[in-house]
Scaffold this motif. Structure first.
Motif, PDB file in Angstrom:
ATOM      1  N   MET A   1      -0.023  -5.755   5.102  1.00 55.04           N
ATOM      2  CA  MET A   1       0.258  -5.086   3.854  1.00 55.04           C
ATOM      3  C   MET A   1       1.658  -4.494   3.914  1.00 55.04           C
ATOM      4  O   MET A   1       2.046  -3.886   4.897  1.00 55.04           O
ATOM      5  N   ASP A   2       2.418  -4.698   2.849  1.00 60.62           N
ATOM      6  CA  ASP A   2       3.735  -4.108   2.687  1.00 60.62           C
ATOM      7  C   ASP A   2       3.546  -2.609   2.469  1.00 60.62           C
ATOM      8  O   ASP A   2       2.817  -2.189   1.581  1.00 60.62           O
ATOM      9  N   ASN A   3       4.167  -1.779   3.274  1.00 58.37           N
ATOM     10  CA  ASN A   3       3.940  -0.337   3.265  1.00 58.37           C
ATOM     11  C   ASN A   3       4.822   0.370   2.230  1.00 58.37           C
ATOM     12  O   ASN A   3       5.530   1.316   2.553  1.00 58.37           O
ATOM     13  N   THR A   4       4.778  -0.102   0.977  1.00 55.30           N
ATOM     14  CA  THR A   4       5.519   0.494  -0.131  1.00 55.30           C
ATOM     15  C   THR A   4       4.553   0.742  -1.278  1.00 55.30           C
ATOM     16  O   THR A   4       3.394   0.306  -1.240  1.00 55.30           O
ATOM     17  N   PHE A   5       5.020   1.427  -2.307  1.00 54.17           N
ATOM     18  CA  PHE A   5       4.201   1.685  -3.488  1.00 54.17           C
ATOM     19  C   PHE A   5       3.594   0.376  -4.006  1.00 54.17           C
ATOM     20  O   PHE A   5       2.373   0.244  -4.125  1.00 54.17           O
ATOM     21  N   TRP A   6       4.463  -0.587  -4.309  1.00 51.65           N
ATOM     22  CA  TRP A   6       3.969  -1.848  -4.877  1.00 51.65           C
ATOM     23  C   TRP A   6       3.204  -2.669  -3.851  1.00 51.65           C
ATOM     24  O   TRP A   6       2.280  -3.405  -4.209  1.00 51.65           O
ATOM     25  N   GLY A   7       3.541  -2.539  -2.579  1.00 58.62           N
ATOM     26  CA  GLY A   7       2.775  -3.224  -1.537  1.00 58.62           C
ATOM     27  C   GLY A   7       1.333  -2.750  -1.520  1.00 58.62           C
ATOM     28  O   GLY A   7       0.395  -3.547  -1.404  1.00 58.62           O
TER      29      GLY A   7
ATOM     30  N   ILE B   1      -2.147   8.824  -6.777  1.00 55.45           N
ATOM     31  CA  ILE B   1      -0.705   8.572  -6.717  1.00 55.45           C
ATOM     32  C   ILE B   1      -0.212   8.812  -5.291  1.00 55.45           C
ATOM     33  O   ILE B   1       0.628   8.076  -4.790  1.00 55.45           O
ATOM     34  N   GLU B   2      -0.767   9.838  -4.640  1.00 54.87           N
ATOM     35  CA  GLU B   2      -0.361  10.147  -3.269  1.00 54.87           C
ATOM     36  C   GLU B   2      -0.572   8.957  -2.348  1.00 54.87           C
ATOM     37  O   GLU B   2       0.268   8.645  -1.511  1.00 54.87           O
ATOM     38  N   TYR B   3      -1.710   8.285  -2.513  1.00 58.46           N
ATOM     39  CA  TYR B   3      -1.964   7.115  -1.674  1.00 58.46           C
ATOM     40  C   TYR B   3      -0.933   6.029  -1.962  1.00 58.46           C
ATOM     41  O   TYR B   3      -0.376   5.428  -1.037  1.00 58.46           O
ATOM     42  N   LEU B   4      -0.660   5.767  -3.241  1.00 61.59           N
ATOM     43  CA  LEU B   4       0.284   4.703  -3.587  1.00 61.59           C
ATOM     44  C   LEU B   4       1.696   5.013  -3.100  1.00 61.59           C
ATOM     45  O   LEU B   4       2.405   4.125  -2.638  1.00 61.59           O
TER      46      LEU B   4
END
Length: 122
Positions: free
Chosen positions: A1-7, A60-63
């Protein structure tokens, strides 16, 4: 998994088997917003991020941070037991869990032992 918001968004979409177009429609954004945000590694405005989190059933915190809060958050039993990843795992496996819970205890033990044996084989 890409460790960014959109990831993290795309990871949740994949785990829930939701298409990006379907998701964009549900959130009220364009498909290109998802693609461009992912390519640019940007975070959407607060109102859009909130709609995204609500639609995905997460925070939102998780994202944004990949956890239930900022990196300085102290985890308590409550925050650990309500992590979005655990909710995702449950949603993805709800049918199996429900079926297992309806079985007699001996069948439950046998299935658990079988799953552990299969896991060890991989």
């Amino acid at each position: 998994m890409d460790n960014t918001f959109w990831g993290r968004v795309l990871y949740i979409l994949d785990s829930k088997d939701i298409s990006r177009k379907e998701f964009a429609t549900a959130v009220g954004i364009s498909y290109s917003s998802i693609h461009n945000g992912s390519e640019r590694n940007s975070i959407p405005s607060a109102d859009v991020a909130l709609r995204i989190a609500e639609t995905l059933g997460t925070s939102i915190e998780y994202l944004v941070y990949g956890s239930s809060g900022t990196k300085n958050t102290k985890y308590t039993a409550k925050t650990i037991s309500h992590r979005p990843d655990e909710k995702l795992l449950y949603r993805r496996n709800k049918e199996i869990i429900d079926a297992l819970e309806e079985m007699p205890p001996q069948a439950q033990r046998s299935i658990r032992e079988m799953i552990v044996s299969i896991k060890k084989a991989f």
